[in-house]
Design a protein around this motif. Structure first.
Motif, mmCIF file in Angstrom:
data_model
loop_
_atom_site.group_PDB
_atom_site.id
_atom_site.type_symbol
_atom_site.label_atom_id
_atom_site.label_comp_id
_atom_site.label_asym_id
_atom_site.label_seq_id
_atom_site.Cartn_x
_atom_site.Cartn_y
_atom_site.Cartn_z
ATOM 1 N N SER A 199 2.923 -56.018 -23.904
ATOM 2 C CA SER A 199 1.499 -56.310 -23.097
ATOM 3 C C SER A 199 0.744 -55.296 -24.753
ATOM 4 C CB SER A 199 1.205 -55.791 -22.374
ATOM 5 O OG SER A 199 2.427 -56.829 -21.395
ATOM 6 N N ALA A 200 -0.002 -55.849 -24.921
ATOM 7 C CA ALA A 200 -1.298 -55.039 -26.578
ATOM 8 C C ALA A 200 -1.945 -54.517 -25.173
ATOM 9 C CB ALA A 200 -1.378 -56.006 -27.493
ATOM 10 N N VAL A 237 1.128 -49.780 -26.724
ATOM 11 C CA VAL A 237 1.631 -51.074 -26.206
ATOM 12 C C VAL A 237 2.941 -50.880 -24.841
ATOM 13 C CG1 VAL A 237 3.523 -53.184 -27.662
ATOM 14 C CG2 VAL A 237 1.503 -52.326 -28.874
ATOM 15 N N ASP A 238 2.475 -52.431 -24.488
ATOM 16 C CA ASP A 238 3.651 -51.547 -23.578
ATOM 17 C C ASP A 238 5.080 -52.531 -23.367
ATOM 18 O OD1 ASP A 238 2.196 -49.543 -21.983
ATOM 19 O OD2 ASP A 238 1.869 -51.065 -20.520
ATOM 20 N N ILE A 239 6.226 -52.476 -23.101
ATOM 21 C CA ILE A 239 7.101 -53.126 -23.363
ATOM 22 C C ILE A 239 8.419 -53.200 -21.869
ATOM 23 C CG2 ILE A 239 9.226 -53.974 -25.057
ATOM 24 C CD1 ILE A 239 7.471 -53.073 -27.475
ATOM 25 N N LEU A 240 8.581 -53.664 -21.603
ATOM 26 C CA LEU A 240 9.684 -54.171 -20.317
ATOM 27 C C LEU A 240 10.747 -54.744 -21.495
ATOM 28 C CD1 LEU A 240 10.330 -53.755 -17.625
ATOM 29 C CD2 LEU A 240 9.607 -56.638 -17.567
ATOM 30 N N SER A 261 8.557 -48.868 -21.363
ATOM 31 C CA SER A 261 7.972 -47.596 -22.609
ATOM 32 C C SER A 261 6.561 -47.857 -22.915
ATOM 33 C CB SER A 261 9.022 -48.186 -23.986
ATOM 34 O OG SER A 261 10.940 -47.939 -23.581
ATOM 35 N N HIS A 262 6.059 -47.351 -23.569
ATOM 36 C CA HIS A 262 5.137 -47.073 -23.495
ATOM 37 C C HIS A 262 4.525 -46.065 -25.161
ATOM 38 C CE1 HIS A 262 0.260 -47.265 -23.902
ATOM 39 N NE2 HIS A 262 0.481 -45.959 -24.715
ATOM 40 N N TYR A 263 4.670 -46.936 -25.938
ATOM 41 C CA TYR A 263 4.578 -46.428 -27.802
ATOM 42 C C TYR A 263 1.887 -46.717 -28.161
ATOM 43 C CZ TYR A 263 9.316 -47.897 -27.838
ATOM 44 O OH TYR A 263 10.310 -47.913 -27.664
#
Length: 359
Positions: free
Chosen positions: A33-34, A39-42, A49-51
């Motif tokens: 998800s941007a 960006v959030d990643i499941l 994770s969040h970058y």
């Protein structure tokens, strides 16, 4: 592996908090998800994770690591007309890092800098140097405050002339920075203070000399770059120091000059499995370049004017002198100096991103 969340990274130390090799080998993102801030990643193991966009730009956008640059200026004798300097009060200001940023940046650019209007005491000199980084202890001690009495078995502790050289060639990691502060120069009893007592200091830009050698005699440059030599410190009882391996006079990283290691007095035996005659011819050429008048910067050390220089780049020496000189100073490790330079000249986030991608 590069998740930046508080569960994965200690937010105080920025160190990983988990076992990389406990992550499933077949892990994959199941949802991306941007968002405005990043960006959030499941992941398939249910971890989120969040970058941030800034982290992604620094680490993913380019295959080239982020590099913190400082313009390098080679110099010769002409630098005597305007040597780099900063004011002591600016460097030591508790309200601003501008002075420290200027000092470290000038050392990176020129390989040396004077700190002017310094208090003429060893205590204030030590505080100045410790503000750059921890003072490095060696078999000579830590912070030094000495007169030429040969208390330690090294010609630096005499009143003899010293040719241009780098210090601590015999350490695996030679000293990064070196500093000198002349506190006093007392004439001998038979001479008035007005007479010239000698003791002029000499600096030579080793990178400028190496580039001169590379341009004028590429074969000799290649010999001093490739032939690894033994170096040693053996003058003090109970001390017999040598680096972890043999090192060449000129060290490079790719085509870029990295470090000069040169003190002919501390050099061991040229290895007999190389062309010894060719090495001596190359060393003769190198020595001649170091002694060219247009490469030598001569000056007089003065109380209140602290000299700090990059021992990986700049060679130093002196003329013989009369009387009694009292000098204080110290060594500072290269890594500590570079850290101070980075953190006073660049945003911390950029420094950390650069460090994590170093190649």
């Amino acid at each position: 592996d590069n998740c930046r969340c508080a569960q994965c990274v200690n937010q105080d130390t920025l160190q990983r908090n988990f076992d990389t090799f406990a992550i499933p080998k077949d892990i994959s993102p199941t949802e991306i998800s941007a968002k405005a801030e990043g960006v959030d990643i499941l992941w398939s193991d249910s971890h989120r994770s969040h970058y941030t966009w800034s982290w992604l730009r620094s680490n993913v956008q380019s295959t080239q690591p982020k590099e913190l640059l400082n313009q390098e200026s080679l110099w010769g004798a002409a630098i005597s007309s305007a040597p780099p300097e900063v004011d002591f009060e600016n460097v030591m200001s508790s309200g601003s890092s501008t002075g420290m940023a200027e000092l470290t940046s000038k050392i990176r650019q020129y390989g040396f800098c004077f700190v002017v209007n310094s208090p003429k005491t060893p205590e204030d000199t030590e505080k100045l140097l410790e503000s750059i980084g921890p003072i490095r202890n060696t078999h000579y001690g830590g912070f030094y405050d000495f007169i030429p009495d040969l208390a330690l078995a090294d010609t630096a502790y005499t009143n003899l002339a010293l040719p241009a050289h780098t210090d601590t060639t015999y350490f695996t990691e030679p000293a990064g920075l070196q500093a000198f502060h002349l506190l006093s120069h007392t004439p001998p009893t038979n001479k008035p203070a007005s007479e010239v007592l000698g003791g002029q200091s000499l600096l030579v830009d080793g990178f400028y000399a190496a580039e001169t050698l590379r341009r004028e005699s590429p074969e000799d440059f290649e010999i001093l770059r490739s032939v690894k030599l033994p170096w040693h410190a053996s003058g003090n009882q109970g001390v017999a120091i040598a680096p972890d391996m043999a090192y060449p006079v000129i060290e490079v990283s790719g085509d870029k000059l990295h470090r000069i290691r040169w003190n002919n007095d501390d050099r061991g035996v040229v290895p007999l499995d190389v062309d010894v005659d060719a090495w001596y011819e190359a060393a003769r050429k190198w020595n001649a370049i170091l002694k060219r008048k247009d490469h030598e910067y001569w000056f007089q050390l003065e109380p209140g004017r602290v000299l700090i220089f990059d021992n990986w780049r700049v060679l130093h020496g002196r003329s013989a002198f009369e009387g009694l000189r009292r000098i204080c100073g110290a060594y500072i490790s290269r890594d500590d100096f570079v850290s101070r330079w980075k953190l006073t000249n660049f945003p911390r986030e950029d420094v950390i991103a650069s460090n994590m991608q170093l190649r």
